[in-house]
Design a protein around this motif. Structure first.
Motif, PDB file in Angstrom:
ATOM      1  N   MET A 149     -12.500  10.362  -6.115  1.00 61.22           N
ATOM      2  CA  MET A 149     -11.884   9.015  -5.890  1.00 61.22           C
ATOM      3  C   MET A 149     -12.795   8.061  -5.309  1.00 61.22           C
ATOM      4  N   THR A 150     -12.681   6.870  -6.062  1.00 61.86           N
ATOM      5  CA  THR A 150     -13.483   5.809  -5.705  1.00 61.86           C
ATOM      6  C   THR A 150     -12.735   5.029  -4.378  1.00 61.86           C
ATOM      7  N   GLN A 151     -13.645   4.701  -3.612  1.00 64.59           N
ATOM      8  CA  GLN A 151     -13.268   4.277  -2.258  1.00 64.59           C
ATOM      9  C   GLN A 151     -13.338   2.782  -2.128  1.00 64.59           C
ATOM     10  N   PRO A 152     -12.257   2.173  -2.029  1.00 64.54           N
ATOM     11  CA  PRO A 152     -12.276   0.582  -2.111  1.00 64.54           C
ATOM     12  C   PRO A 152     -12.518   0.175  -0.582  1.00 64.54           C
ATOM     13  N   ALA A 153     -13.454  -0.981  -0.506  1.00 63.59           N
ATOM     14  CA  ALA A 153     -13.731  -1.491   0.777  1.00 63.59           C
ATOM     15  C   ALA A 153     -12.523  -1.945   1.856  1.00 63.59           C
ATOM     16  N   ARG A 154     -11.556  -2.427   1.360  1.00 64.59           N
ATOM     17  CA  ARG A 154     -10.370  -2.741   1.843  1.00 64.59           C
ATOM     18  C   ARG A 154      -9.222  -2.123   1.027  1.00 64.59           C
ATOM     19  N   PRO A 155      -8.012  -2.489   1.709  1.00 65.71           N
ATOM     20  CA  PRO A 155      -6.772  -2.062   1.014  1.00 65.71           C
ATOM     21  C   PRO A 155      -6.690  -2.740  -0.350  1.00 65.71           C
ATOM     22  N   VAL A 156      -6.283  -1.933  -1.209  1.00 58.30           N
ATOM     23  CA  VAL A 156      -5.948  -2.668  -2.714  1.00 58.30           C
ATOM     24  C   VAL A 156      -4.451  -3.200  -2.782  1.00 58.30           C
ATOM     25  N   GLU A 157      -4.598  -3.742  -4.029  1.00 57.48           N
ATOM     26  CA  GLU A 157      -3.099  -4.068  -4.577  1.00 57.48           C
ATOM     27  C   GLU A 157      -2.385  -2.914  -4.885  1.00 57.48           C
ATOM     28  N   ALA A 158      -1.238  -3.032  -4.096  1.00 53.21           N
ATOM     29  CA  ALA A 158      -0.082  -1.911  -4.381  1.00 53.21           C
ATOM     30  C   ALA A 158       0.698  -1.774  -5.653  1.00 53.21           C
ATOM     31  N   PRO A 159       1.237  -0.903  -6.282  1.00 51.90           N
ATOM     32  CA  PRO A 159       2.081  -0.867  -7.302  1.00 51.90           C
ATOM     33  C   PRO A 159       3.506  -1.140  -6.985  1.00 51.90           C
ATOM     34  N   SER A 160       3.913  -0.834  -5.615  1.00 52.84           N
ATOM     35  CA  SER A 160       5.112  -0.967  -5.243  1.00 52.84           C
ATOM     36  C   SER A 160       5.144  -1.461  -3.724  1.00 52.84           C
ATOM     37  N   ARG A 161       6.284  -2.010  -3.160  1.00 51.90           N
ATOM     38  CA  ARG A 161       6.506  -2.368  -1.834  1.00 51.90           C
ATOM     39  C   ARG A 161       6.214  -1.207  -0.764  1.00 51.90           C
ATOM     40  N   GLU A 162       6.544  -0.211  -1.354  1.00 51.94           N
ATOM     41  CA  GLU A 162       6.528   1.107  -0.370  1.00 51.94           C
ATOM     42  C   GLU A 162       4.916   1.431  -0.210  1.00 51.94           C
ATOM     43  N   ARG A 163       4.232   1.360  -1.289  1.00 49.08           N
ATOM     44  CA  ARG A 163       2.788   1.746  -1.352  1.00 49.08           C
ATOM     45  C   ARG A 163       2.108   0.520  -0.442  1.00 49.08           C
ATOM     46  N   HIS A 168      -0.888  -1.121   4.370  1.00 49.29           N
ATOM     47  CA  HIS A 168      -0.801  -2.032   5.283  1.00 49.29           C
ATOM     48  C   HIS A 168      -1.065  -1.369   6.620  1.00 49.29           C
ATOM     49  N   VAL A 169      -0.508  -0.409   6.907  1.00 44.99           N
ATOM     50  CA  VAL A 169      -0.848   0.599   8.092  1.00 44.99           C
ATOM     51  C   VAL A 169      -1.969   1.269   7.805  1.00 44.99           C
ATOM     52  N   LEU A 170      -2.342   1.824   6.798  1.00 46.41           N
ATOM     53  CA  LEU A 170      -3.717   2.345   6.647  1.00 46.41           C
ATOM     54  C   LEU A 170      -4.861   1.625   6.989  1.00 46.41           C
ATOM     55  N   GLY A 171      -4.609   0.087   6.706  1.00 44.17           N
ATOM     56  CA  GLY A 171      -5.850  -0.484   6.732  1.00 44.17           C
ATOM     57  C   GLY A 171      -5.876  -1.301   7.908  1.00 44.17           C
ATOM     58  N   ALA A 172      -5.178  -0.462   9.129  1.00 47.62           N
ATOM     59  CA  ALA A 172      -5.245  -0.810  10.756  1.00 47.62           C
ATOM     60  C   ALA A 172      -6.891  -0.925  10.737  1.00 47.62           C
ATOM     61  N   PRO A 173      -7.355  -1.373  11.610  1.00 49.30           N
ATOM     62  CA  PRO A 173      -8.954  -1.416  11.956  1.00 49.30           C
ATOM     63  C   PRO A 173      -9.319  -0.118  12.541  1.00 49.30           C
ATOM     64  N   CYS A 174      -8.473   0.555  13.330  1.00 47.01           N
ATOM     65  CA  CYS A 174      -8.905   1.608  13.751  1.00 47.01           C
ATOM     66  C   CYS A 174      -8.831   2.817  13.106  1.00 47.01           C
ATOM     67  N   LEU A 175      -8.470   2.486  11.659  1.00 44.67           N
ATOM     68  CA  LEU A 175      -8.152   3.617  10.637  1.00 44.67           C
ATOM     69  C   LEU A 175      -8.738   3.682   9.490  1.00 44.67           C
ATOM     70  N   VAL A 214       2.699  -1.565  12.170  1.00 41.74           N
ATOM     71  CA  VAL A 214       3.730  -0.756  11.455  1.00 41.74           C
ATOM     72  C   VAL A 214       4.994  -1.599  11.269  1.00 41.74           C
ATOM     73  N   LEU A 215       5.297  -2.505  12.259  1.00 41.32           N
ATOM     74  CA  LEU A 215       6.390  -3.476  12.045  1.00 41.32           C
ATOM     75  C   LEU A 215       6.368  -4.548  10.788  1.00 41.32           C
ATOM     76  N   GLU A 216       5.123  -4.841  10.744  1.00 33.46           N
ATOM     77  CA  GLU A 216       4.729  -5.504   9.421  1.00 33.46           C
ATOM     78  C   GLU A 216       4.955  -5.073   8.210  1.00 33.46           C
ATOM     79  N   ALA A 217       4.349  -3.723   8.179  1.00 39.38           N
ATOM     80  CA  ALA A 217       4.718  -2.857   7.064  1.00 39.38           C
ATOM     81  C   ALA A 217       6.152  -2.772   6.630  1.00 39.38           C
ATOM     82  N   VAL A 218       6.873  -2.540   7.677  1.00 41.56           N
ATOM     83  CA  VAL A 218       8.243  -2.343   7.524  1.00 41.56           C
ATOM     84  C   VAL A 218       8.906  -3.648   6.804  1.00 41.56           C
ATOM     85  N   CYS A 219       8.339  -4.826   7.113  1.00 40.04           N
ATOM     86  CA  CYS A 219       8.619  -6.142   6.518  1.00 40.04           C
ATOM     87  C   CYS A 219       8.280  -6.419   5.158  1.00 40.04           C
ATOM     88  N   ILE A 220       7.107  -5.703   4.851  1.00 37.19           N
ATOM     89  CA  ILE A 220       6.685  -5.714   3.398  1.00 37.19           C
ATOM     90  C   ILE A 220       7.636  -4.996   2.526  1.00 37.19           C
TER      91      ILE A 220
END
Length: 110
Positions: free
Chosen positions: A1-15, A20-27, A91-97
């Motif tokens: 699996m190729t590893q993007p340097a940052r979160p990628v465009e997602a195919p759905s709002r759910e993704r 967005h959550v996985l993109g947390a600086p600590c994660l 997480v709250l921002e992700a819910v709003c996404i």
């Protein structure tokens, strides 16, 4: 699996919410190897790896998975009682996404 340097465009709002959550600086530095360039997440491998990380990081992974497909309930009480303010805000921002219609009025007007 190729590893993007940052979160990628997602195919759905759910993704998008999950990424967005996985993109947390600590994660993201550790989680990105489980996300393809197309935004697909290898949830099984990610959750197995996260089992060795801190409780907060594991909980963020569970929240992301829950937002994506509902198969890993993170639990609002656990999120609120465990995450620091910055990660809970993410997480709250992700819910709003996922549900832009539920975003606070000031965020919808921006």
């Amino acid at each position: 699996m190729t590893q993007p340097a940052r979160p990628v465009e997602a195919p759905s709002r759910e993704r998008a919410a999950a990424l967005h959550v996985l993109g947390a600086p600590c994660l993201w530095a550790r989680a990105r190897r489980f996300v393809s360039e197309a935004g697909e997440v290898d949830w099984l491998r990610l959750e197995l790896a996260a089992g060795l990380w801190s409780w907060d990081e594991w909980l963020l992974v569970a929240a992301a998975h829950d937002l994506d497909d509902g198969h890993a309930p993170a639990g609002l009480k656990r999120l609120c009682g465990t995450l620091d303010a910055g990660n809970l805000r993410r997480v709250l921002e992700a819910v709003c996404i996922l549900r832009p219609d539920a975003a606070p009025a000031r965020e919808r007007s921006q």
